[in-house]
Structure formats: structure tokens, C-alpha cells
Design an enzyme around this catalytic site. Structure first.
Site, mmCIF file in Angstrom:
data_model
loop_
_atom_site.group_PDB
_atom_site.id
_atom_site.type_symbol
_atom_site.label_atom_id
_atom_site.label_comp_id
_atom_site.label_asym_id
_atom_site.label_seq_id
_atom_site.Cartn_x
_atom_site.Cartn_y
_atom_site.Cartn_z
ATOM 1 C CG HIS A 144 5.550 2.297 0.815
ATOM 2 N ND1 HIS A 144 5.090 1.827 2.019
ATOM 3 C CD2 HIS A 144 5.105 3.569 0.715
ATOM 4 C CE1 HIS A 144 4.385 2.777 2.621
ATOM 5 N NE2 HIS A 144 4.383 3.848 1.862
ATOM 6 C CB CYS A 199 6.888 4.961 3.675
ATOM 7 S SG CYS A 199 5.804 5.800 4.798
#
Ligand code: PMP
Length: 404
Positions: A121, A362
Site C-alpha cells: 500500500h 493506493c
């Protein structure tokens, strides 16, 4: 018996309608919904014990402090840390990683290397890049195979005498892959390298024992655990936290302050500058109690049944492409239909009452590695039902035929 219907009654939001359809909430990877008992715990602090923590001799302040410190002990027990000194409250996973990147990063030198994976992420990429603005830090990236599993041969080959940290997610928020963390930690330790585990997507889906894993840092967020937003945890081994300088300065984290010299508080307070989110921290205790009263393993089993059932039905839809097929994966399904845009699929699903995530999640480097811009992502939690999986599939079939 896992009584999903009785459990659903604890979550008032699940009774909502969206565009005249019953809400089917499948965006649990982004955040989970909150049971009534957690909201009541927040209300209780505001109505009965709100006072700043660690500051006052008066009763309310002491009660508020006791609530916060009781949560710290509850978290310690939940992840089986050795001591509450190793439990730092943060705003979330992101802040916990930034804390380590800043403070542990202070101990690194120009030319040092950090191993990340391609499935991280942004919260576990950008803080290390920001550290790279202060020092020349080299990031080494572990690739994945076609199922979305880490290439462990490549992982082992990335260590050298400049490697100073491995930072890896326990579970991918896109692929659902459960990484072999224990094995990865053992490998890193055999090279004398500590490991930070981003547990944001693991903590509410499996039993986490930081001592058994031998993790050096383990981070997660309350809002993905049926708890309040604004609270996260950094677990760190005491010897590392003691070596690291403070992250932010302010009240609470000091020993003695003068204009000539300031000393810092003992752990964990050294890393908790300013007034913490003590109301939500208090309620986080209730969330952990709620989750453990149902049983993390039983929740995972339930989610896994939904994952298997839904995946099989999805595969009947022409053009279905699922990203992440690792055995034993968590209940996260990232997909595309043919070349349709993920945004169109997500928007049409929303019109039918189904909440899914669309976009790069993300994880843009992972999207690049997959050769796509984004996916649609459906993810399950303790309160999702087979009927909801059916509603999702029916909506997906409709969307698929609308898009042609
Ligand atoms: N890491 C992973 C794997 C995540 O899924 C998320 C949340 N999407 C984060 C980090 C960041 O968590 P937060 O926004 O709660 O800080």
C-alpha cells in the site's frame, strides 16, 4: 453456530437503503462498519468520563487515563506482546509506518537499503521514499508471480550487508494474498535485519501473535477492526523503540524540559506527543472485545466460505478477470470484466445498492506490475451473508449485460 443474522442486528447501518435497494456493503477492506456497543462506548466517554489523560489528579482524568491504559493492555493481550511499553497509539497504520520511517530511519545511513514488496500500500512505500529525501536510501522490491504470491527466491536474493529493514504487508489489500510472514521474518533475522509488518488487512482476519511471528514492528488500524476511526497501533520490540529517537515533540512525551536540555518520557509515552484520541482509544477496547467474543478464526472461516462461493459464481460471468488467486487468500476479490472501466462497474453497482471499491487501491506500483490502471474490489467482513453475495452476483450480471 455462526449466527450472522443476529450479529447483523448489532450494526444499524446495515439496515440502510441505497437508491432504493438494501445496502450490500462490500468495501470492508477500506473500513469495516461499527457495532452499536462501540458507538455506545464512545458516547459513554463523552457523557461520563471525558477529561484529558495523564494530566490531572481529579477523578474524571484518572478514569479517562484508566480507560486508555486498559485498552493498551487489551491490545497487548490481543497480539500477545510482552509488555504494554511496546504498544504505541497512533492515528492509524499510516502514522505508525511514518513514525518508524522517521525514527528508525534516523538510525540509517546513506546507502542503506530497505526491502519492500510490489504489493505494498502507498502507506508502506511513500514514508520510505520521504526518508530518501533526508538520506540516500535504496529500496529493493520483491516481485510477485501470476497468482499474486511473493517471489521468495527473489526475496532471499535481495539481502546484503547494507540491508537495514524489511517492510511488508501481512495481507495484500488488493490481492488478498497472505504473505509467509513468519518465514520472511526468520529469513530477515538470519541476515540480522528487522521486519516491519503492515498488518492493516490481517488483524481482523487471523490470529496475530507478534511473539510467535517474531515481528519487530507490527502496525494496524482500529477502523478496519469494527472500531472507531482515528486510532491505530504501532507494536515495536522494546529494544528497538528504545534505540529510536522520538517522532514528534510536545506534551506527554517528555521527562524534563528546559531551554537548554530536554529529556524524554519512558516507553510508550516517548512516542505519544500531545493529547491522544483518548475517546476512541477507550472505545477501541470494546471493538476488540466484540471481535474476540465472536472469534477471529470463526469470522475468517465465515468470510472464507463467502469468498469461495462468490468467486465460483463470478467466474461464470463472461470476461471475468480476477487478480489474486493465491491459495488461502483473504476474502478480497479484485476484478475487471473484459476491458470495461472499473469506475463504470463500481458506479453501476452502487446504483444497485452494492458498495465496492474502485481504482488503484493506493497500490499504484502493483497496478503497474499487473499492467492495469485499477480494479473493482469486493471484500467481506463478519456480517456479510450468502444472500448478499447472491445480490452482488445478480447486480454484477446486470452491470455486465448493461455494459455489453
Ligand atoms: N496498509 C494497508 C495494507 C491498507 O490496506 C491500508 C488501508 N487501506 C493502510 C495500510 C493504511 O491504513 P490507514 O489509512 O488506516 O492508515
Amino acid at each position: 453456530m455462526y449466527d450472522v443474522n443476529s450479529l447483523r442486528s448489532d450494526f444499524p447501518i446495515l439496515e440502510r437503503q441505497v437508491y432504493g435497494h438494501p445496502l450490500v456493503y462490500l468495501d470492508n477492506t477500506a473500513t469495516t462498519q461499527t457495532p452499536r456497543c462501540v458507538v455506545e462506548a464512545i458516547e459513554n466517554v463523552y457523557y461520563n468520563t471525558k477529561a484529558n489523560v495523564h494530566r490531572g489528579v481529579h477523578t474524571l482524568s484518572q478514569e479517562a487515563t484508566d480507560l486508555q491504559e486498559a485498552t493498551r493492555e487489551r491490545v497487548r493481550e490481543f497480539i500477545n506482546a510482552k509488555s504494554t511499553e511496546e504498544i504505541i497509539f497512533t492515528r492509524g497504520t499510516t502514522e505508525a509506518i511514518n513514525l518508524v520511517a522517521s525514527s528508525y530511519g534516523d538510525l540509517l545511513e546513506n546507502g542503506d537499503e530497505i526491502i519492500l514488496t510490489v504489493m505494498e500500500h502507498h502507506a508502506n512505500i511513500v514514508p520510505w521514499q520521504l526518508l530518501g529525501r533526508r538520506k540516500r536510501i535504496i529500496l529493493r522490491i520483491v516481485p510477485i508471480n501470476e497468482k499474486g504470491e511473493l517471489d521468495m527466491v527473489a526475496y532471499r536474493s535481495l539481502f546484503n550487508d547494507r540491508t537495514k529493514l524489511v517492510a511488508v504487508c501481512h495481507v495484500s489489500n488488493v490481492l488478498g494474498t497472505v504473505n509467509p510472514i513468519k518465514e520472511m521474518i526468520a529469513e530477515a533475522h538470519s541476515n540480522g535485519v528487522p521486519v516491519l509488518v503492515d498488518g492493516a488487512q490481517a488483524i481482523s482476519h487471523m490470529k496475530v501473535d507478534v511473539q510467535d511471528l517474531n515481528a519487530d514492528f507490527y502496525v494496524f488500524s482500529s477502523h478496519k477492526m469494527y472500531g472507531p476511526s482515528g486510532v491505530g497501533v504501532l507494536y515495536g520490540k522494546k529494544y528497538l523503540l528504545e534505540m529510536m529517537p522520538p517522532y514528534q515533540g510536545g506534551g506527554e512525551m517528555i521527562g524534563q524540559v528546559s531551554f537548554d536540555h530536554t529529556t524524554f518520557a519512558a516507553l510508550p509515552f516517548k512516542f505519544e506527543a500531545g493529547t491522544p484520541d483518548f475517546v476512541d482509544i477507550a472505545a477501541f477496547h470494546t471493538a476488540i472485545d466484540y471481535m474476540t467474543s465472536i472469534g477471529v478464526e470463526r469470522i475468517a472461516e465465515h468470510e472464507h466460505e463467502l469468498l469461495t462461493y462468490t468467486t465460483e459464481k463470478m467466474m461464470e460471468i463472461p470476461g471475468m478477470r480476477i487478480f489474486g488467486t493465491a491459495p488461502g487468500k483473504c476474502a478480497v476479490i479484485s476484478f475487471l470484466i473484459g476491458n470495461e472501466h472499473h469506475y463504470d462497474i463500481g458506479m453501476l453497482l452502487d446504483k444497485l445498492g452494492v458498495a465496492v471499491r474502485t481504482g488503484h487501491h493506493c497500490a499504484q506500483p502493483l497496478m503497474s506490475a499487473l499492467g492495469i490502471e485499477g480494479t473493482v474490489r469486493a471484500s467481506f467482513a463478519m456480517y456479510n451473508t450468502k444472500a448478499e453475495a447472491d445480490a452482488f452476483i445478480a447486480a454484477l450480471r446486470r452491470v455486465s449485460s448493461m455494459l455489453g
